[in-house]
Design an enzyme around this catalytic site. Structure first.
Site, PDB file in Angstrom:
ATOM      1  N   ARG A  59       0.833  -1.209   0.000  1.00 29.88           N
ATOM      2  CA  ARG A  59       0.000   0.000   0.000  1.00 29.88           C
ATOM      3  C   ARG A  59       0.866   1.258   0.000  1.00 29.88           C
ATOM      4  O   ARG A  59       0.560   2.239  -0.667  1.00 29.88           O
ATOM      5  CB  ARG A  59      -0.951  -0.021   1.210  1.00 29.88           C
ATOM      6  CG  ARG A  59      -1.986   1.089   1.170  1.00 29.88           C
ATOM      7  CD  ARG A  59      -3.070   0.896   2.204  1.00 29.88           C
ATOM      8  NE  ARG A  59      -2.575   1.059   3.566  1.00 29.88           N
ATOM      9  CZ  ARG A  59      -3.308   0.852   4.655  1.00 29.88           C
ATOM     10  NH1 ARG A  59      -4.579   0.465   4.561  1.00 29.88           N
ATOM     11  NH2 ARG A  59      -2.803   1.037   5.851  1.00 29.88           N
ATOM     12  N   LYS A 158      -2.707   6.857   1.200  1.00 33.86           N
ATOM     13  CA  LYS A 158      -2.492   7.190   2.613  1.00 33.86           C
ATOM     14  C   LYS A 158      -1.432   8.287   2.655  1.00 33.86           C
ATOM     15  O   LYS A 158      -0.244   8.018   2.856  1.00 33.86           O
ATOM     16  CB  LYS A 158      -2.065   5.926   3.366  1.00 33.86           C
ATOM     17  CG  LYS A 158      -2.324   5.997   4.842  1.00 33.86           C
ATOM     18  CD  LYS A 158      -2.300   4.630   5.470  1.00 33.86           C
ATOM     19  CE  LYS A 158      -2.199   4.682   6.975  1.00 33.86           C
ATOM     20  NZ  LYS A 158      -3.251   5.417   7.666  1.00 33.86           N
ATOM     21  N   GLU A 191     -16.157   6.186   5.414  1.00 25.91           N
ATOM     22  CA  GLU A 191     -15.400   5.546   6.500  1.00 25.91           C
ATOM     23  C   GLU A 191     -15.414   6.460   7.717  1.00 25.91           C
ATOM     24  O   GLU A 191     -16.026   7.520   7.687  1.00 25.91           O
ATOM     25  CB  GLU A 191     -13.963   5.273   6.048  1.00 25.91           C
ATOM     26  CG  GLU A 191     -13.217   6.510   5.636  1.00 25.91           C
ATOM     27  CD  GLU A 191     -11.776   6.231   5.225  1.00 25.91           C
ATOM     28  OE1 GLU A 191     -11.293   5.108   5.403  1.00 25.91           O
ATOM     29  OE2 GLU A 191     -11.145   7.171   4.730  1.00 25.91           O
TER      30      GLU A 191
HETATM   31  N1  PMP Z   1      -9.250   4.781   6.964  1.00 21.53           N
HETATM   32  C1  PMP Z   1      -8.339   5.713   7.265  1.00 21.53           C
HETATM   33  C2  PMP Z   1      -8.580   7.109   6.827  1.00 21.53           C
HETATM   34  C3  PMP Z   1      -7.189   5.374   7.973  1.00 21.53           C
HETATM   35  O1  PMP Z   1      -6.276   6.307   8.268  1.00 21.53           O
HETATM   36  C4  PMP Z   1      -6.999   4.041   8.369  1.00 21.53           C
HETATM   37  C5  PMP Z   1      -5.745   3.639   9.107  1.00 21.53           C
HETATM   38  N2  PMP Z   1      -5.690   4.192  10.391  1.00 21.53           N
HETATM   39  C6  PMP Z   1      -7.992   3.095   8.067  1.00 21.53           C
HETATM   40  C7  PMP Z   1      -9.094   3.500   7.344  1.00 21.53           C
HETATM   41  C8  PMP Z   1      -7.844   1.665   8.471  1.00 21.53           C
HETATM   42  O2  PMP Z   1      -6.845   1.039   7.698  1.00 21.53           O
HETATM   43  P1  PMP Z   1      -5.911  -0.100   8.294  1.00 21.53           P
HETATM   44  O3  PMP Z   1      -6.811  -1.190   8.739  1.00 21.53           O
HETATM   45  O4  PMP Z   1      -5.046  -0.491   7.159  1.00 21.53           O
HETATM   46  O5  PMP Z   1      -5.173   0.510   9.417  1.00 21.53           O
END
Ligand code: PMP
Length: 295
Positions: A59, A158, A191
């Site tokens: 990622r 990200k 989200e």
């Molecule tokens: N959405 C956002 C905006 C995030 O920053 C994160 C990570 N903190 C997630 C979802 C969850 O992703 P992951 O399970 O890969 O940590």
């Protein structure tokens, strides 16, 4: 880092070497700082093992590619650097922050004047929420701040620029709750500010598709797999505020939060006001999987 009540200075991996926390410095001309120009990952260490490292590395490189950022290290060398950092800090159960910035430039936006991107790695302890919040479940609100439009910085990247999510987080904190749900430009659930969203209705688990504007969470992927192993049906579909208000169960997933139940949104109580059975089952299964204690 506080270890057994004693403060210990961290060793930070910066640009090829492990240095003391106090010496881990980057330029005020770094475009990561000046413009949020860079990418990052948050990664867990469970029982001495780095959790889903390959997925995080993939990622990171994808995010970097989208913003035309070259990571000046091969994937295997980066993995090696992460492992060394975890080892140097004696982290057994903790959290790694892996950051790649555009590097030192000038006061203009042009990223291509920056000499070379800077990588730094922090390995430390973490507890995002107090333990009792996992028992009681959390309250959330719907944010008015809309999740990044797909034609702006793609929501799957990200990047170091989290201001959009920070504005939503401020809305949550102003309402005395820890998290906010973000909707996309069409009004569908995207989200939470740092986590992915799941609901349960009539025994079926629903989560918004990544195209709704979510980061493709690594915890989300693991939880979908574990749910299917439990013979639970998981459906990726667009969800509205109505769906959240009337669901039987509601939970969030993320590297830092893991699996956490939501028991109220915008004053509407979910289920009986405590984390539901599916939420509790998946939280338990996630813990076992993460710590390698699967049957
Ligand atoms: N959405 C956002 C905006 C995030 O920053 C994160 C990570 N903190 C997630 C979802 C969850 O992703 P992951 O399970 O890969 O940590």
């Amino acid at each position: 880092m506080i270890y057994k009540g004693v403060f210990m200075a961290l060793k930070i991996w910066l640009d090829g070497k492990l240095v003391d926390e106090a010496d881990a410095r980057i330029s005020v001309f770094d475009h990561g700082l000046l413009y949020g120009d860079g990418v990052f990952e948050g990664i867990r260490v469970y029982s001495g093992k780095i959790f889903k490292l390959d997925a995080h590395i993939k990622r990171l490189y994808q995010s970097a590619k989208v913003i035309r950022l070259e990571i000046p290290l091969s994937q295997s060398k980066l993995v090696n650097a992460i492992e060394k950092t975890v080892e140097a800090n004696g982290v057994i159960d903790g959290y790694i922050r892996l950051v790649v910035t555009r590097g030192t430039g000038n006061l203009g936006l042009n990223p291509f004047v920056c000499e070379k991107s800077i990588i730094f790695i922090i390995a430390d302890n973490i507890q995002l929420y107090p333990e009792e919040l996992y028992e009681t479940g959390m309250k959330v609100i719907s944010a008015t701040t809309v999740r990044n439009h797909p034609l702006a910085i793609p929501p799957q990247v990200k990047s170091l620029n989290y201001l959009n999510n920070i504005l939503a987080k401020i809305e949550a904190l102003d309402s005395n709750v820890p998290e906010a749900i973000m909707y996309n430009h069409e009004g569908y659930v995207a989200e939470a500010t740092g986590d992915n969203v799941f609901i349960v209705r009539n025994g079926v688990i629903y989560t918004p598709p990544v195209e709704a504007g979510a980061l493709e969470g690594i915890t989300r992927g693991v939880v979908i797999r574990l749910a299917k192993e439990e013979n639970l049906e998981v459906v990726e579909k667009n969800l509205t505020r109505f769906d959240l208000y009337i669901c039987d169960e509601f939970f969030l997933t993320g590297t830092a939060a893991e699996v956490i139940g939501v028991v109220e949104i915008d004053g509407r109580v979910i289920g009986d006001g405590t984390p539901g059975t599916v939420t509790k089952l998946l939280r338990k299964r996630f813990f076992e999987y993460a710590h390698g204690r699967e049957k």
